[in-house]
Design a protein around this motif. Structure first.
Motif, PDB file in Angstrom:
ATOM      1  N   LEU A 286       0.828  -1.210   0.000  1.00 38.74           N
ATOM      2  CA  LEU A 286       0.000   0.000   0.000  1.00 38.74           C
ATOM      3  C   LEU A 286       0.859   1.256   0.000  1.00 38.74           C
ATOM      4  O   LEU A 286       0.604   2.211  -0.727  1.00 38.74           O
ATOM      5  CB  LEU A 286      -0.883   0.031   1.251  1.00 38.74           C
TER       6      LEU A 286
ATOM      7  N   SER B   9       1.063   3.766  -3.082  1.00 42.94           N
ATOM      8  CA  SER B   9       0.610   5.141  -2.842  1.00 42.94           C
ATOM      9  C   SER B   9       1.655   6.144  -3.305  1.00 42.94           C
ATOM     10  O   SER B   9       1.348   7.140  -3.965  1.00 42.94           O
ATOM     11  CB  SER B   9       0.421   5.322  -1.344  1.00 42.94           C
ATOM     12  N   ASN B  10       2.911   5.880  -2.932  1.00 40.00           N
ATOM     13  CA  ASN B  10       3.994   6.784  -3.305  1.00 40.00           C
ATOM     14  C   ASN B  10       4.169   6.833  -4.816  1.00 40.00           C
ATOM     15  O   ASN B  10       4.383   7.900  -5.396  1.00 40.00           O
ATOM     16  CB  ASN B  10       5.311   6.358  -2.650  1.00 40.00           C
TER      17      ASN B  10
ATOM     18  N   ALA C  27       1.242   8.676  -6.559  1.00 36.99           N
ATOM     19  CA  ALA C  27       1.292  10.132  -6.361  1.00 36.99           C
ATOM     20  C   ALA C  27       2.004  10.797  -7.534  1.00 36.99           C
ATOM     21  O   ALA C  27       1.696  11.919  -7.925  1.00 36.99           O
ATOM     22  CB  ALA C  27       2.016  10.450  -5.059  1.00 36.99           C
TER      23      ALA C  27
ATOM     24  N   ASP D  60       2.662  21.446  -9.943  1.00 39.38           N
ATOM     25  CA  ASP D  60       2.877  20.393  -8.952  1.00 39.38           C
ATOM     26  C   ASP D  60       4.061  20.795  -8.080  1.00 39.38           C
ATOM     27  O   ASP D  60       5.203  20.843  -8.548  1.00 39.38           O
ATOM     28  CB  ASP D  60       3.139  19.053  -9.654  1.00 39.38           C
TER      29      ASP D  60
ATOM     30  N   TYR E  25       2.654  17.265  -3.850  1.00 36.95           N
ATOM     31  CA  TYR E  25       3.233  15.938  -4.069  1.00 36.95           C
ATOM     32  C   TYR E  25       3.225  15.131  -2.768  1.00 36.95           C
ATOM     33  O   TYR E  25       2.791  13.966  -2.728  1.00 36.95           O
ATOM     34  CB  TYR E  25       4.651  16.095  -4.612  1.00 36.95           C
TER      35      TYR E  25
ATOM     36  N   TYR F 254       1.402  15.707  -0.193  1.00 30.60           N
ATOM     37  CA  TYR F 254       0.012  15.489   0.223  1.00 30.60           C
ATOM     38  C   TYR F 254      -0.528  14.213  -0.439  1.00 30.60           C
ATOM     39  O   TYR F 254      -1.166  13.393   0.203  1.00 30.60           O
ATOM     40  CB  TYR F 254      -0.847  16.692  -0.164  1.00 30.60           C
ATOM     41  N   ARG F 255      -0.210  14.067  -1.724  1.00 32.09           N
ATOM     42  CA  ARG F 255      -0.688  12.872  -2.421  1.00 32.09           C
ATOM     43  C   ARG F 255      -0.024  11.612  -1.875  1.00 32.09           C
ATOM     44  O   ARG F 255      -0.647  10.571  -1.735  1.00 32.09           O
ATOM     45  CB  ARG F 255      -0.420  12.979  -3.929  1.00 32.09           C
ATOM     46  N   MET F 256       1.283  11.737  -1.564  1.00 31.00           N
ATOM     47  CA  MET F 256       1.988  10.570  -1.029  1.00 31.00           C
ATOM     48  C   MET F 256       1.505  10.236   0.376  1.00 31.00           C
ATOM     49  O   MET F 256       1.292   9.079   0.727  1.00 31.00           O
ATOM     50  CB  MET F 256       3.498  10.838  -0.989  1.00 31.00           C
TER      51      MET F 256
ATOM     52  N   PHE G  14      -1.350  11.299   1.984  1.00 32.23           N
ATOM     53  CA  PHE G  14      -2.781  11.056   2.183  1.00 32.23           C
ATOM     54  C   PHE G  14      -3.458  10.543   0.914  1.00 32.23           C
ATOM     55  O   PHE G  14      -4.611  10.850   0.658  1.00 32.23           O
ATOM     56  CB  PHE G  14      -3.480  12.343   2.646  1.00 32.23           C
ATOM     57  N   GLY G  15      -2.720   9.802   0.105  1.00 32.01           N
ATOM     58  CA  GLY G  15      -3.292   9.258  -1.121  1.00 32.01           C
ATOM     59  C   GLY G  15      -4.555   8.472  -0.808  1.00 32.01           C
ATOM     60  O   GLY G  15      -4.592   7.724   0.172  1.00 32.01           O
ATOM     61  N   SER G  16      -5.582   8.656  -1.650  1.00 31.17           N
ATOM     62  CA  SER G  16      -6.873   8.053  -1.336  1.00 31.17           C
ATOM     63  C   SER G  16      -6.822   6.534  -1.340  1.00 31.17           C
ATOM     64  O   SER G  16      -7.652   5.877  -0.738  1.00 31.17           O
ATOM     65  CB  SER G  16      -7.917   8.535  -2.343  1.00 31.17           C
TER      66      SER G  16
ATOM     67  N   GLY H  91      -4.140   4.746  -0.353  1.00 30.80           N
ATOM     68  CA  GLY H  91      -3.148   4.188   0.561  1.00 30.80           C
ATOM     69  C   GLY H  91      -3.453   4.419   2.017  1.00 30.80           C
ATOM     70  O   GLY H  91      -4.538   4.807   2.404  1.00 30.80           O
TER      71      GLY H  91
ATOM     72  N   PRO I 217      -2.335   6.484   5.460  1.00 31.78           N
ATOM     73  CA  PRO I 217      -1.685   7.775   5.696  1.00 31.78           C
ATOM     74  C   PRO I 217      -0.230   7.631   6.130  1.00 31.78           C
ATOM     75  O   PRO I 217       0.069   6.846   7.023  1.00 31.78           O
ATOM     76  CB  PRO I 217      -2.538   8.413   6.794  1.00 31.78           C
ATOM     77  N   ASN I 218       0.637   8.381   5.455  1.00 32.55           N
ATOM     78  CA  ASN I 218       2.063   8.294   5.738  1.00 32.55           C
ATOM     79  C   ASN I 218       2.508   9.624   6.362  1.00 32.55           C
ATOM     80  O   ASN I 218       3.051  10.486   5.697  1.00 32.55           O
ATOM     81  CB  ASN I 218       2.814   8.022   4.425  1.00 32.55           C
ATOM     82  N   TYR I 219       2.240   9.750   7.650  1.00 36.40           N
ATOM     83  CA  TYR I 219       2.558  11.000   8.341  1.00 36.40           C
ATOM     84  C   TYR I 219       4.065  11.237   8.389  1.00 36.40           C
ATOM     85  O   TYR I 219       4.523  12.373   8.364  1.00 36.40           O
ATOM     86  CB  TYR I 219       1.999  10.971   9.765  1.00 36.40           C
TER      87      TYR I 219
ATOM     88  N   LEU J 230       6.451  10.559   6.247  1.00 40.65           N
ATOM     89  CA  LEU J 230       7.004  11.119   5.016  1.00 40.65           C
ATOM     90  C   LEU J 230       6.710  12.622   4.935  1.00 40.65           C
ATOM     91  O   LEU J 230       7.567  13.425   4.580  1.00 40.65           O
ATOM     92  CB  LEU J 230       6.400  10.392   3.816  1.00 40.65           C
TER      93      LEU J 230
END
Lengths: 523, 302
Positions: free
Chosen positions: A462, A466-467, A470, B249, B254, B256-258, B260-262, B264, B266-268, B270
């Motif tokens: 995941l 996700s990365n 993006a 972009d 960028y 934000y997408r990584m 909090f990508g919808s 995935g 949440p990767n706080y 990073l």
């Protein structure tokens, strides 16, 4: 002296007040997880349940929400935990961390599996075995459902909410078609293109008119070009997998599709604001309602929505019809896909829940015969009338109920907007809709719609996916758009460069993750 | 010693206390949270329970070639915002200072201040309406002059000018207040003496007002420089679309997408790692500018 005392008092008050926010819990506010009463001793069963605000409001507007609680014997305290979906899921992260989570909640599948494995949510498997025979029976009889709710360690951290089967469909202003002299409704992409040209010419005098208008992503009909993501019979995952709604850039039809969109753009057959992503949903609605567009490919109940929301008021001739899905470029029937389980809606129970009996009793009722009858047909005599042959006749008119403003009670239907897991019944769902939608949805979905194969990823997958997404998604949409707008000429050299860019952005890496996830699920 | 301090400055300490507490609890203590940049943070496991991953998050960011593309976009956007938006409030304040009618001056100042209170969403919506290719006033003007419509919001080349324009429009009135206040503090005797020496209004602005504004202008410049990598993510997200990705972009979108990508989890960590990098760069810039300013203009912020 007086001034000194005043200053010191003021300073103390300010000091205390500025620290007031440090308190983690409002002393006067009861922790939602302890709000419910436990079973036993004749007490009524109850539990608290977190969900996004709008679902809570919708649920409370529904006439039989109270009946659901009475019939199940469980009182459910709905806890508003965030306005929109994104804000809600972020708020659930915080609630999980702070220990303030209500007894149960709706979370994303990824949250259920990651936090579940870390101990935040209860493993529902033993609880279901012990306390929810109806749920257990359903899981046993539906291995495809079991697969999507069982984690790698064999535990069940959340029950996914099933979706009724529906997809987008193409609808059109039949009055526009008639006026333009189009008598044969297009069945292929070529015929569709011709129809758009005819419409454009017939409406040349309408300011801002484009025959095909829409909202959100514009790259539709990948399934007709046979370039949507897929899983081959031999188990190969093609494209960046999105349950049949993504794209396989190496499929032969993908370049053809991009070329087709370029033609539509160049010939002003498609709304450029939609293509460029600057148009809003409201603008699309306005365009369709005011005759600045004739065709859309969108949610299947939209024809009713447009008719009920001012279409005939703007134009007395306003009339919408639905057209069949175009044939594939091979001349076969195309298919559209939809997720069987909503991965954004998994029902989880907090590890600190003290009302598991109440939660399981309610869940089990949802899967019981009585529960399913209510979930599918509402209350006998109010929402539907049960006929002698066992079928149901709807009293509630979906067209009326579905457009009632928020806050006004309605006798509509428990549908995807609500967030409890229960066995889906597609037929019952279609029957609950208005007669206009019913007139096409049974045949349309039977012919063109299928549930997609869903992939469940590990935490690592995941994170990596996700990365990569993006980066990949922006590169993909920008790259395709450059061809569609004509900023890049669509020749072999530029196409190769585009494919190379997609590789650099992670196309194959994402595909490999998808393949690994599929292989793991089928090992 | 302490007794003496309390006796002589006790009142001042009491007044300072609330601010000090706010600073400690809400500004300094949360800095400890930056440690999650070095962890695989889970809100459930908390700071102490999450897995320690060292510099892995930083490696992920720095080894990604796309990072440098978005860094370039961020720096360019911030650079143009700073370069254009910094002198405009100064010029506006100077011009306003020359207006002799007090009421007009107040009205103009108030009107220039209003956009500051408009939310970003509304501001972007107003901008979109103005530049709409179908019925926007700008394109109607262009059409009237015989030019084709330009889809400003969908041309990547127009993203930065529009972003900067919106920033200036929203903030120049508010930013000018600092300079207008500074101008009221200039000794009127200086202007009188200049008048006696025969200086005209232009000369007075050039040789009195402007030099007097230099210290505050330098301070403001250094303060603004601290946020050079902090573009307004809300504004960017509202103005962004696939046509403008190559210029719009930025680091924040960028990440934000990584983070909090919808699709995935949440990767706080990073997001925090990137914010930390941003802060370190901004801190270095502020220190360097402060040092340079001290050397060149003898004005330092600290």
């Amino acid at each position: 002296m007086k001034r000194k005392v005043l200053a010191l008092t003021l300073a103390s008050v300010l000091s205390v007040s500025c620290l007031a926010g440090c308190s983690t819990k409002d002393a006067g506010k009861e922790n939602p997880s302890s709000a419910g009463s436990t079973s036993g001793g004749g007490e009524a069963l109850s539990f608290s349940y977190a969900l996004p605000n709008r679902y809570k409001v919708w649920l409370e507007d529904l006439n039989y929400w109270k009946d659901m609680q009475e019939l199940s014997g469980v009182s459910v305290e709905l806890v508003d935990s965030g306005e929109s979906d994104d804000a809600y899921y972020q708020s659930m992260d915080l609630q999980v961390g702070s220990g303030d989570m209500p007894d149960a909640a709706i979370v994303r599948q990824s949250q259920a599996s990651v936090y579940g494995a870390q101990g935040a949510f209860l493993d529902l498997k033993p609880l279901i075995e012990e306390k929810a025979p109806n749920v257990q029976k359903y899981i046993d009889e539906h291995p495809e459902y079991a697969e999507l709710i069982t984690s790698a360690d064999g535990k069940i951290y959340g029950l996914g909410v099933e979706n009724p089967l529906y997809t987008n469909l193409t609808f059109y202003r039949s009055d526009h078609f008639e006026k333009a002299g189009i008598t044969q409704i297009p069945t292929t992409l070529e015929e569709f293109t011709e129809a758009l040209r005819t419409l454009r010419d017939a409406n040349a005098s309408v300011q801002g008119y484009y025959p095909w208008v829409g909202r959100d992503g514009y790259l539709h009909y990948a399934e007709c070009f046979l370039c949507n993501d897929s899983i081959s019979e031999d188990g190969t995952v093609n494209g960046v997998y999105n349950g049949g709604n993504g794209y396989d850039i190496y499929a032969d039809g993908f370049r053809d599709m991009v070329e087709w969109y370029h033609t539509l753009y160049e010939e002003k057959l498609i709304d450029p604001e939609w293509v460029m992503g600057t148009g809003t949903e409201e603008e699309w609605q306005t365009k369709f309602l005011t005759g600045q567009g004739s065709v859309s490919d969108d949610f299947f109940t939209r024809p009713t929505w447009f008719t009920s929301n001012g279409g005939p008021d703007n134009d007395p001739d306003f009339h919408i019809e639905v057209m069949d899905l175009f044939q594939t470029t091979d001349g076969d029937i195309a298919h559209r896909y939809f997720d069987y389980v909503n991965l954004d809606r998994y029902f989880v129970v907090s590890a600190s829940c003290e009302n598991t009996d109440a939660v399981m009793a309610f869940l089990d009722w949802l899967y019981s015969e009585e529960g399913q009858e209510v979930m599918h047909y509402g209350i006998d005599g109010v929402n539907t009338k049960k006929l002698e042959d066992g079928t149901h006749e709807w009293i509630a008119d979906f067209a009326v109920e579905s457009i009632k403003p928020v806050g006004e009670p309605n006798i509509g239907l428990y549908q995807d907007r609500l967030t409890f897991p229960y066995p889906v019944d597609n037929e019952a769902y279609y029957e609950s809709l208005d007669s206009k939608v019913q007139s096409y949805c049974f045949d349309y979905f039977e012919t063109y719609a299928s549930y997609s194969k869903q992939l469940i990823y590990t935490e690592e997958q995941l994170e990596q996916r996700s990365n990569l997404l993006a980066k990949y998604e922006t590169e993909f949409y920008a790259g395709v758009l450059a061809f569609v707008k004509g900023d890049q000429e669509l020749n072999d050299e530029n196409w190769e460069a585009f494919l190379e860019d997609m590789e650099a952005a992670g196309y194959s890496k994402i595909n490999q993750i998808d393949q690994d996830a599929y292989d793991a699920m089928n090992a | 010693m302490l007794k003496k301090e309390i006796k002589t400055c006790g009142m001042l300490w009491a007044i300072l206390l609330p601010g000090l507490l706010v600073l400690i609890f809400f500004k300094i203590a949360p800095l400890f949270g930056l440690v999650i940049a070095f962890e695989k943070y889970s809100t459930f496991q908390g700071i102490f329970g999450s897995e320690w991953v060292g510099l892995e998050n930083f490696r992920t960011i720095l080894s990604d070639p796309y990072t440098w593309q978005v860094v370039k976009n961020t720096v360019l956007l911030a650079f143009w915002t700073l370069v254009v938006s910094f002198p405009i409030p100064v010029i506006f304040a100077l011009l306003l200072n020359e207006v002799r009618f007090g009421r007009l001056k107040r009205v103009v100042q108030s009107v220039s201040f209003f956009p500051y209170f408009i939310s970003v969403a509304v501001a972007v919506s107003i901008l979109s309406s103005f530049v709409s290719p179908s019925d926007g006033i700008i394109n109607r003007l262009l059409n009237g002059l015989g030019f084709d419509s330009i889809h400003f919001m969908a041309e990547s080349g127009w993203f930065r000018p529009l972003y900067v324009f919106l920033h200036v429009w929203q903030n120049f009135g508010y930013s000018a207040i600092v300079y207008i206040s500074a101008m009221t503090g200039i000794d009127p005797g200086l202007y009188e003496a200049a008048s006696i020496d025969g200086a005209n209004r232009w000369k007075k602005v050039l040789h009195i007002t402007l030099p007097e504004l230099v210290p505050i202008a330098v301070t403001m410049f250094i303060v603004n420089l601290g946020s050079i990598l902090s573009v307004d993510i809300n504004k960017v997200l509202l103005m962004q679309n696939p046509s403008t990705y190559d210029t719009s972009d930025v680091l924040q979108t960028y990440v934000y997408r990584m983070a909090f990508g919808s699709t995935g989890f949440p990767n706080y960590s990073l997001g925090t790692a990137l914010s930390l990098l941003q802060s370190v760069i901004a801190f270095a810039l502020v220190m360097a500018t402060n040092w340079l300013s001290g050397k060149l203009t003898e004005t330092n912020v600290f």
